[in-house]
Design a protein around this motif. Structure first.
Motif, PDB file in Angstrom:
ATOM      1  N   UNK A  51     -42.402  73.171  67.364  1.00  0.00           N
ATOM      2  CA  UNK A  51     -41.426  72.110  67.105  1.00  0.00           C
ATOM      3  C   UNK A  51     -41.811  70.849  67.871  1.00  0.00           C
ATOM      4  N   UNK A  52     -42.242  71.032  69.106  1.00  0.00           N
ATOM      5  CA  UNK A  52     -42.579  69.872  69.934  1.00  0.00           C
ATOM      6  C   UNK A  52     -43.873  69.216  69.441  1.00  0.00           C
ATOM      7  N   UNK A  88     -33.371  80.601  69.129  1.00  0.00           N
ATOM      8  CA  UNK A  88     -34.620  80.060  68.600  1.00  0.00           C
ATOM      9  C   UNK A  88     -34.509  79.654  67.150  1.00  0.00           C
ATOM     10  N   UNK A  89     -35.554  78.980  66.671  1.00  0.00           N
ATOM     11  CA  UNK A  89     -35.557  78.462  65.299  1.00  0.00           C
ATOM     12  C   UNK A  89     -36.862  78.830  64.604  1.00  0.00           C
ATOM     13  N   UNK A 146     -41.431  77.590  70.191  1.00  0.00           N
ATOM     14  CA  UNK A 146     -40.847  76.243  70.140  1.00  0.00           C
ATOM     15  C   UNK A 146     -41.900  75.164  70.373  1.00  0.00           C
ATOM     16  N   UNK A 177     -37.373  67.010  68.091  1.00  0.00           N
ATOM     17  CA  UNK A 177     -36.152  66.813  67.321  1.00  0.00           C
ATOM     18  C   UNK A 177     -35.399  65.664  67.965  1.00  0.00           C
ATOM     19  N   UNK A 178     -35.177  64.638  67.165  1.00  0.00           N
ATOM     20  CA  UNK A 178     -34.454  63.454  67.671  1.00  0.00           C
ATOM     21  C   UNK A 178     -33.118  63.850  68.269  1.00  0.00           C
ATOM     22  N   UNK A 179     -32.765  63.186  69.338  1.00  0.00           N
ATOM     23  CA  UNK A 179     -31.454  63.430  69.912  1.00  0.00           C
ATOM     24  C   UNK A 179     -31.408  64.637  70.837  1.00  0.00           C
ATOM     25  N   UNK A 180     -32.552  65.275  71.095  1.00  0.00           N
ATOM     26  CA  UNK A 180     -32.570  66.387  72.035  1.00  0.00           C
ATOM     27  C   UNK A 180     -33.317  65.945  73.283  1.00  0.00           C
ATOM     28  N   UNK A 181     -33.135  66.685  74.376  1.00  0.00           N
ATOM     29  CA  UNK A 181     -33.788  66.260  75.620  1.00  0.00           C
ATOM     30  C   UNK A 181     -35.290  66.524  75.637  1.00  0.00           C
ATOM     31  N   UNK A 182     -35.841  67.174  74.600  1.00  0.00           N
ATOM     32  CA  UNK A 182     -37.259  67.530  74.644  1.00  0.00           C
ATOM     33  C   UNK A 182     -38.095  66.512  73.888  1.00  0.00           C
ATOM     34  N   UNK A 227     -38.227  72.599  62.333  1.00  0.00           N
ATOM     35  CA  UNK A 227     -36.935  73.053  62.837  1.00  0.00           C
ATOM     36  C   UNK A 227     -36.311  73.955  61.776  1.00  0.00           C
ATOM     37  N   UNK A 228     -35.057  74.307  61.969  1.00  0.00           N
ATOM     38  CA  UNK A 228     -34.450  75.265  61.055  1.00  0.00           C
ATOM     39  C   UNK A 228     -33.118  74.738  60.544  1.00  0.00           C
ATOM     40  N   UNK A 229     -33.143  73.712  59.680  1.00  0.00           N
ATOM     41  CA  UNK A 229     -31.875  73.249  59.131  1.00  0.00           C
ATOM     42  C   UNK A 229     -31.271  74.346  58.274  1.00  0.00           C
TER      43      UNK A 229
END
Lengths: 337, 337
Positions: free
Chosen positions: A53-54, A245-246, A50, A59-64, A259-261
């Motif tokens: 991803x960071x 996970x993604x 992950x 990812x917008x709208x997530x706490x990370x 990410x994994x849309x």
């Protein structure tokens, strides 16, 4: 005690896959704990996908929040207490786990680290992927005797344990997915899977229909994307999916969002009463969490193996991440300091 | 007793939206019950939007086969027992509910109908949309005092009850979505919603961010598609979603597949620990199911209204379906025979 210590920082944003050139291993002063804080010398930390991803913008709208150049990387770590001024119950030499990996020394409020309780035979097993695998299966997906379980990313840090633990919890048939025919063979010969499907070849849905002809009851999803779609197609009524996970995005060479849309037909989720949940985190508040008890007993009896690769030296951590994302390893990738 | 009865059959597969021309109301012999079967004269049946999915070819891999020309339509019905040879506990005149609507007389094995227990003041309320709304909220989404609840398709058969029931279960703020500004105003003035968002205008995610600025804890999803995406964006950590319908596809004039595929970023589901499940069906095995007790009490006290439109005569059922799909009505659409 040394005055300086080393840490790994993000040096530049990669365009595609991150490589060692995107990180720098820098000298930093050993941090000084304030009252109520703990200074830890790290012994192990975990390299997890992950991070890509960071690094790729989060990812917008997530706490990370995304990682930016200059930021120190992080991840599950196990270390030894050096000093804990004003902290009851922690003494120098105690082993603790926490989230500030990717650095030789870390300082944190006492509430952000937890003492190891000795239930696991290997301190590195406390890095948590066994806990994720156990908790995802036992609590979130409620595996029952007779279930058919599909573990996507079946050879990864979580997946390599989830396949074995699913069986120990009574699953009747366990199918994993992985990235190459070689690894698929190892899933069956080393990790106890009944069958493995391979991404990049025939459609996963087609392979899964052959590997689990009666359908699946449980998915532990480390991948997302096509594999999640295939699992929905293969699901029996009342199937329980836990999303962990993604990798579908994180392992892709050609994307930086990472990410994994996935396109899902919600009519199928309704018609089959599928339950799908994001992994709910470890239950590790109590003095001896259930997962360390159960996993510890299985590790000691030899019923469970802990597949992992140890990389020695913080300076090799960026390469370890590159290899992890490249799918080079089976099991967890742990940096040993 | 008459010898012939009427039923509605699919006459032709529509290219886009189904209209009366795609159905035929035909005379059929009144069926004769065998021993252990029940002959019912239907009094009400419900017109529901998922019929469009089944007319449009169904969805592969689900337990619901597509409807083909010549097939009789079906759906929740309430009727009066005419004869029940060899069936203990059912007498002529008893009211039962079952799934063989769209016909004046139906015959079925005794196990496929259930007697009405009088807990609901209106027999038509036993058609079940109140049960779906209650069970989705109370059992599947576990609404708690203080929750913010989003009901997509907030003016539909299930949604018009779900908004009210969410509040009765303690929700602090209830937001609905619907298809026109007019209906949005009625959601607030007649159905107790705090706010409504309207599809076809500004992005739903943008409207929802304004209507629920603190995010949402629960989604009752009757729509799918863009509205489900918006709900994921608006979700607070630990949000519980229950998927009930796929109006996004069923109301679309330009598609015949009529399901609601949606692109979901599973990283968001993981990062926010979102739980998403297909509605698990009614718990109505016991003699007085919880939903009829609770809904019955609320209907009698006037705390809950049962918004619905009654259409008289089986010959008007095809038009009722067309109007339902066209979004003409608020609440359930019931054909009275």
């Amino acid at each position: 005690m040394p005055r300086t210590s080393r840490a790994v920082k993000l040096a530049a944003l990669p365009d595609g896959l991150p490589g060692p050139e995107h990180f720098s291993v820098v000298d930093v002063p050993v941090p000084v704990p304030a009252d109520g804080e703990v200074l830890v010398r790290n012994r192990y930390f975990q390299v997890f996908p992950s991070l890509r991803t960071l690094i790729g913008g989060g990812v917008k709208g997530t706490p990370f929040p995304p990682l930016r150049p200059g930021d120190t990387l992080f991840g599950a770590a196990v270390g030894e207490v050096v000093a804990a001024p004003g902290v009851a119950g922690l003494r120098p030499g105690d082993l603790v786990r926490h989230w500030l990996g990717w650095r030789e020394h870390a300082v944190m409020p006492a509430g952000q680290c937890a003492p190891l309780d000795g239930t696991l035979p290997d301190p590195a097993a406390h890095l948590g992927q066994a806990g994720v695998a156990y908790t995802a299966l036992a609590r979130d997906a409620r595996v029952r005797p007779g279930d058919t379980v599909f573990v996507s990313g079946g050879g990864g840090g979580v997946g390599s344990l989830a396949g074995q633990i699913a069986r120990l919890l009574g699953a009747d048939r366990v199918v994993g997915s992985t990235g190459s025919p070689d690894k698929a063979a190892r899933l069956v010969s080393e990790l106890g899977y009944d069958a493995a499907v391979v991404r990049g070849g025939r459609p996963i849905a087609e392979q899964l229909a052959e590997a689990a002809p009666g359908g699946i009851d449980v998915l532990v999803d480390n991948v997302g994307g096509e594999q999640l779609q295939a699992a929905i197609t293969a699901a029996r009524p009342g199937a329980r999916f836990v999303l962990v996970g993604t990798l579908a995005g994180q392992l892709a060479p050609d994307r930086s969002g990472t990410t994994a849309p996935v396109e899902i037909d919600t009519f199928q989720l309704i018609a089959k009463r599928i339950e799908m949940r994001g992994f709910g985190g470890l239950d590790d508040a109590g003095p001896r969490p259930e997962w360390t008890e159960r996993v510890g007993a299985w590790l000691r009896s030899g019923d469970l193996t802990f597949p992992h690769v140890r990389v020695a030296g913080i300076e090799h951590a960026p390469r370890a991440l590159q290899e992890l994302i490249g799918g080079r390893h089976l099991g967890a990738v742990i940096v040993e300091l």
